[in-house]
Design an enzyme around this catalytic site. Sequence first.
Site, PDB file in Angstrom:
ATOM      1  N   ASN A 259       0.807  -1.220   0.000  1.00 16.57           N
ATOM      2  CA  ASN A 259       0.000   0.000   0.000  1.00 16.57           C
ATOM      3  C   ASN A 259       0.844   1.277   0.000  1.00 16.57           C
ATOM      4  OD1 ASN A 259       0.260  -1.445   2.628  1.00 16.57           O
ATOM      5  ND2 ASN A 259      -0.319   0.545   3.452  1.00 16.57           N
TER       6      ASN A 259
ATOM      7  N   GLN B  85      -4.909  -3.727  -1.861  1.00 23.19           N
ATOM      8  CA  GLN B  85      -4.427  -2.738  -2.838  1.00 23.19           C
ATOM      9  C   GLN B  85      -4.428  -3.269  -4.264  1.00 23.19           C
ATOM     10  OE1 GLN B  85      -3.624   0.499  -2.618  1.00 23.19           O
ATOM     11  NE2 GLN B  85      -4.005   0.598  -0.425  1.00 23.19           N
TER      12      GLN B  85
ATOM     13  N   SER C  80     -11.134  -5.100   0.052  1.00 22.50           N
ATOM     14  CA  SER C  80     -11.894  -4.015   0.679  1.00 22.50           C
ATOM     15  C   SER C  80     -12.493  -3.109  -0.388  1.00 22.50           C
ATOM     16  CB  SER C  80     -10.973  -3.209   1.590  1.00 22.50           C
ATOM     17  OG  SER C  80     -11.680  -2.119   2.131  1.00 22.50           O
TER      18      SER C  80
ATOM     19  N   HIS D  75     -13.657   0.002  -0.431  1.00 21.09           N
ATOM     20  CA  HIS D  75     -13.390   1.437  -0.569  1.00 21.09           C
ATOM     21  C   HIS D  75     -12.069   1.746  -1.250  1.00 21.09           C
ATOM     22  CE1 HIS D  75     -10.524   2.481   2.822  1.00 21.09           C
ATOM     23  NE2 HIS D  75     -10.910   1.297   3.257  1.00 21.09           N
TER      24      HIS D  75
ATOM     25  N   THR E 151     -26.236  -8.972  10.884  1.00 16.91           N
ATOM     26  CA  THR E 151     -27.104  -8.725   9.729  1.00 16.91           C
ATOM     27  C   THR E 151     -26.272  -8.160   8.588  1.00 16.91           C
ATOM     28  OG1 THR E 151     -28.936  -8.293  11.222  1.00 16.91           O
ATOM     29  CG2 THR E 151     -29.172  -7.484   8.952  1.00 16.91           C
TER      30      THR E 151
ATOM     31  N   CYS F 186      -2.475   5.572   8.122  1.00 16.86           N
ATOM     32  CA  CYS F 186      -2.593   5.286   9.546  1.00 16.86           C
ATOM     33  C   CYS F 186      -1.380   5.786  10.320  1.00 16.86           C
ATOM     34  CB  CYS F 186      -2.746   3.794   9.780  1.00 16.86           C
ATOM     35  SG  CYS F 186      -3.645   2.973   8.481  1.00 16.86           S
TER      36      CYS F 186
HETATM   37  C1  PLP Z   1      -6.566  -0.149   3.316  1.00 13.51           C
HETATM   38  C2  PLP Z   1      -5.861  -1.423   3.543  1.00 13.51           C
HETATM   39  C3  PLP Z   1      -6.289  -2.351   4.511  1.00 13.51           C
HETATM   40  C4  PLP Z   1      -7.435  -2.054   5.434  1.00 13.51           C
HETATM   41  O1  PLP Z   1      -8.677  -2.099   4.794  1.00 13.51           O
HETATM   42  P1  PLP Z   1      -9.929  -1.408   5.509  1.00 13.51           P
HETATM   43  O2  PLP Z   1     -11.094  -1.767   4.641  1.00 13.51           O
HETATM   44  O3  PLP Z   1      -9.657   0.065   5.533  1.00 13.51           O
HETATM   45  O4  PLP Z   1     -10.046  -2.003   6.877  1.00 13.51           O
HETATM   46  C5  PLP Z   1      -5.603  -3.539   4.630  1.00 13.51           C
HETATM   47  N1  PLP Z   1      -4.562  -3.831   3.849  1.00 13.51           N
HETATM   48  C6  PLP Z   1      -4.112  -2.984   2.896  1.00 13.51           C
HETATM   49  C7  PLP Z   1      -2.958  -3.376   2.036  1.00 13.51           C
HETATM   50  C8  PLP Z   1      -4.744  -1.751   2.720  1.00 13.51           C
HETATM   51  O5  PLP Z   1      -4.279  -0.909   1.788  1.00 13.51           O
END
Ligand code: PLP
Length: 390
Positions: free
Chosen positions: A151, A179, A199, A201, A237, A325
């Site tokens: 990332n 990523q 993920s 987002h 849920t 973070c």
């Molecule tokens: C953003 C990220 C996560 C965390 O995902 P979230 O949905 O924000 O909890 C884990 N691993 C990597 C490589 C990421 O870039």
Amino acid sequence: MKVYLDNAATTMVRKEVVDAMIPAFTTYYGNPSSLHEFAREAEQLLDSARKDVANVIGAKPDEIVFTGGGSESDNMALRGAVAANKKKGKHVITSAVEHHAVLYTLQAMEREGLIDLTILPVDEYAIVSAESVTSALRDDTVLVSIMFANNEVGTINPIAEIGKVCRDKGVLFHTDAVQATGHVPIDVVKMNIDLMAISAHKFHGPKGVGVLYIRKGVRIPSLIIGGGQEKKRRAGTENVPGIVGLATALKLTNEHMAENAVKVGALRDKLLKGIADRIPDVKLNGHPINRLPNNVNYSIRYIEGESILLMLDINGIAASSGSACTSGSLDPSHVLLAMGLPHEIAHGSLRLTLSEFTTEEEINYVLDLLPQIIQRLRDMSPLYPKQHNA
Ligand SMILES: *Cc1c(COP(=O)(O)O)cnc(C)c1O
């Protein structure tokens, strides 16, 4: 001008995704576990989302578990795989450049006495080699967790090779593909992946929803205990609108992956070259070729990453230093340190991550401004050698 170049931290939810989610809030709002028409409609949305996600990664629908995001998927994979293999052993292998959702979880498990942990070093590009995994494997190894793409610096690991090494030894292989998903092709079967975190987002879907791929035949206990949702693998849920959004976003990202890799890659290359040409004393972090098409990460000598971010922010440019973070603290990036960068250089990193919505005008704006900002900061920096000021 407002320019968003922090797409590795999170992305804009695309309009088609919002449009697809709205009926799941307002019309098909039943609880999928109930016994009526509203429930059946919601369940159909879940079924179809599960099929779409499975298709994109080469999985079967019942191998897809929806979760509350990438961090939860990583936690479930790691804790679950270790708990399920107590009889075999408790040795786990990971790398020094993992996201904290993996690294901190494993370190916590080590402190709890649940595992013996081997943290593999990486090379100067942050690559984890299959050979280093092979030589770390032991008879009591139960799990290997190596990220698909990093990332911070965008480096892509030889996942298929690592998967093969693990499968040949009968050791479970988890990869954090948060990523990589949507940016590079993923096939869980060909790559011998047992567990994989995704993920929404990070590819223009909503926040707080993710996937844990669990290969058929791999049984791991649920992390969240309660109701029997997700075939008893994740209680709670279901986030139906979020899941619809995740599947829609993944499908769209996947359909345009090849063309976007070319389009985004060309802008990324313009930014890479522009910075190298216009700013002295910078060093590219991450692999020059095996890297995500949207990632630019430079160490900028003699100044702190945070001060560059502030100046960029004042000028409407959203960027990042290290990971989202850890910025806010003054700790240097654990990824850059593991790649062998000295402390003072690991502090001065700048990450610019593009998306398919990034425009050439935006890249030009950044390339106009960044050299001036950096020169001004260097002129004020006591670390900057005198001869440069002449
Ligand atoms: C953003 C990220 C996560 C965390 O995902 P979230 O949905 O924000 O909890 C884990 N691993 C990597 C490589 C990421 O870039």
